[in-house]
Scaffold this motif. Structure first.
Motif, short mmCIF file in Angstrom:
data_model
loop_
_atom_site.label_atom_id
_atom_site.label_comp_id
_atom_site.label_asym_id
_atom_site.label_seq_id
_atom_site.Cartn_x
_atom_site.Cartn_y
_atom_site.Cartn_z
N PHE A 37 0.87 -1.17 0.00
CA PHE A 37 0.00 0.00 0.00
C PHE A 37 0.91 1.23 0.00
N GLY A 38 0.68 2.11 -0.95
CA GLY A 38 1.47 3.33 -1.01
C GLY A 38 0.60 4.55 -0.81
N CYS A 39 -0.23 4.85 -1.81
CA CYS A 39 -1.01 6.09 -1.77
C CYS A 39 -2.51 5.85 -1.68
N GLY A 40 -2.98 4.74 -2.18
CA GLY A 40 -4.41 4.44 -2.17
C GLY A 40 -5.20 5.07 -3.29
N ILE A 41 -4.54 5.84 -4.17
CA ILE A 41 -5.24 6.51 -5.27
C ILE A 41 -4.62 6.19 -6.63
N ALA A 42 -3.89 5.09 -6.72
CA ALA A 42 -3.30 4.59 -7.97
C ALA A 42 -2.27 5.54 -8.57
N SER A 43 -1.59 6.31 -7.73
CA SER A 43 -0.62 7.28 -8.24
C SER A 43 0.84 6.87 -8.03
N CYS A 44 1.10 5.91 -7.14
CA CYS A 44 2.50 5.63 -6.81
C CYS A 44 3.04 4.33 -7.39
N GLY A 45 2.18 3.36 -7.67
CA GLY A 45 2.62 2.11 -8.28
C GLY A 45 3.08 1.03 -7.32
N ALA A 46 3.13 1.31 -6.02
CA ALA A 46 3.59 0.30 -5.06
C ALA A 46 2.70 -0.94 -5.05
N CYS A 47 1.45 -0.78 -5.42
CA CYS A 47 0.48 -1.88 -5.36
C CYS A 47 0.30 -2.59 -6.71
N THR A 48 1.22 -2.39 -7.64
CA THR A 48 1.06 -2.95 -8.99
C THR A 48 1.08 -4.47 -8.97
N VAL A 49 0.08 -5.05 -9.64
CA VAL A 49 -0.01 -6.48 -9.91
C VAL A 49 -0.33 -6.62 -11.39
N HIS A 50 -0.30 -7.83 -11.89
CA HIS A 50 -0.72 -8.08 -13.28
C HIS A 50 -2.12 -8.69 -13.26
N MET A 51 -3.00 -8.15 -14.08
CA MET A 51 -4.32 -8.72 -14.29
C MET A 51 -4.37 -9.14 -15.74
N ASP A 52 -4.46 -10.45 -15.96
CA ASP A 52 -4.42 -11.00 -17.31
C ASP A 52 -3.20 -10.49 -18.07
N GLY A 53 -2.06 -10.37 -17.36
CA GLY A 53 -0.80 -9.97 -17.97
C GLY A 53 -0.55 -8.47 -18.06
N ILE A 54 -1.53 -7.66 -17.69
CA ILE A 54 -1.42 -6.20 -17.79
C ILE A 54 -1.21 -5.63 -16.39
N PRO A 55 -0.24 -4.71 -16.24
CA PRO A 55 -0.06 -4.10 -14.91
C PRO A 55 -1.25 -3.22 -14.53
N VAL A 56 -1.75 -3.41 -13.32
CA VAL A 56 -2.85 -2.60 -12.79
C VAL A 56 -2.52 -2.22 -11.35
N ARG A 57 -3.14 -1.17 -10.89
CA ARG A 57 -2.98 -0.73 -9.51
C ARG A 57 -4.05 -1.42 -8.67
N SER A 58 -3.62 -2.29 -7.80
CA SER A 58 -4.57 -3.10 -7.03
C SER A 58 -5.34 -2.30 -5.99
N CYS A 59 -4.87 -1.10 -5.65
CA CYS A 59 -5.60 -0.27 -4.67
C CYS A 59 -6.87 0.32 -5.26
N GLN A 60 -6.95 0.37 -6.59
CA GLN A 60 -8.13 0.91 -7.26
C GLN A 60 -8.76 -0.09 -8.22
N THR A 61 -8.43 -1.36 -8.05
CA THR A 61 -9.02 -2.45 -8.81
C THR A 61 -9.90 -3.21 -7.83
N PHE A 62 -11.19 -3.26 -8.12
CA PHE A 62 -12.14 -3.76 -7.14
C PHE A 62 -12.49 -5.23 -7.37
N VAL A 63 -12.56 -5.95 -6.28
CA VAL A 63 -12.80 -7.39 -6.30
C VAL A 63 -14.02 -7.74 -7.15
N GLY A 64 -15.08 -6.96 -7.07
CA GLY A 64 -16.31 -7.25 -7.81
C GLY A 64 -16.16 -7.17 -9.32
N ASP A 65 -15.08 -6.56 -9.79
CA ASP A 65 -14.84 -6.43 -11.23
C ASP A 65 -13.91 -7.51 -11.78
#
Length: 153
Positions: A37-65
């Motif tokens: 957890f870095g900033c919580g607003i997808a601005s810092c990149g500390a929470c980056t994961v890959h979703m289907d091979g694409i980097p995404v910010r997990s702090c703003q990627t919601f489980v329901g999606d």
């Protein structure tokens, strides 16, 4: 709500609020603390994961999606690009404090998987938004070029 995801190659079912960020499901429910957890607003990149091979910010990627999505975290990253990035990071001693490095590595690995021989401009574009408060940007860029060379060898 129950959501089924493939996380690091393993099918996992999460009972989580659909509005809950993936970051907290990974860290709190699954104990995968490499994603930071870095900033919580997808601005810092500390929470980056890959979703289907694409980097995404997990702090703003919601489980329901994410039903049916394939998620890769720093704990599960593998392959030629990942191995080259990790080796280059170690060889050049890239981290200083290290807090941002899982996000940096995830972004760099995605870049090299897509663009095996990136230019400085490619690196700048791919790494934009991955903040390093210790300012190791020159080492990060050098390590990405070294990783690219390692992938060719």
């Amino acid at each position: 709500m129950s959501v089924t995801l493939k996380i690091n190659g393993e099918t996992r079912t999460l009972d989580a609020d659909p509005e809950s960020p993936l970051l907290w499901a990974l860290r709190d429910e699954l104990g995968m603390t490499g994603t930071k957890f870095g900033c919580g607003i997808a601005s810092c990149g500390a929470c980056t994961v890959h979703m289907d091979g694409i980097p995404v910010r997990s702090c703003q990627t919601f489980v329901g999606d994410l039903e049916g999505a394939e998620i890769t975290t720093i704990e599960g990253i593998d392959g030629k690009a990942a191995a080259a990035v990790q080796a280059a990071w170690n060889e050049l001693d890239v981290p200083q404090c290290g807090y941002c490095q899982s996000g940096q590595i995830m972004a760099a690995t995605a870049l090299l998987a897509e663009t095996p021989k990136p230019t400085d401009e490619d690196i700048d574009a791919a790494m934009d938004g991955n903040v390093c408060r210790c300012a190791t940007y020159a080492r990060i860029r050098k390590a990405i070029h070294l990783a690219s060379d390692k992938m060719e060898a």
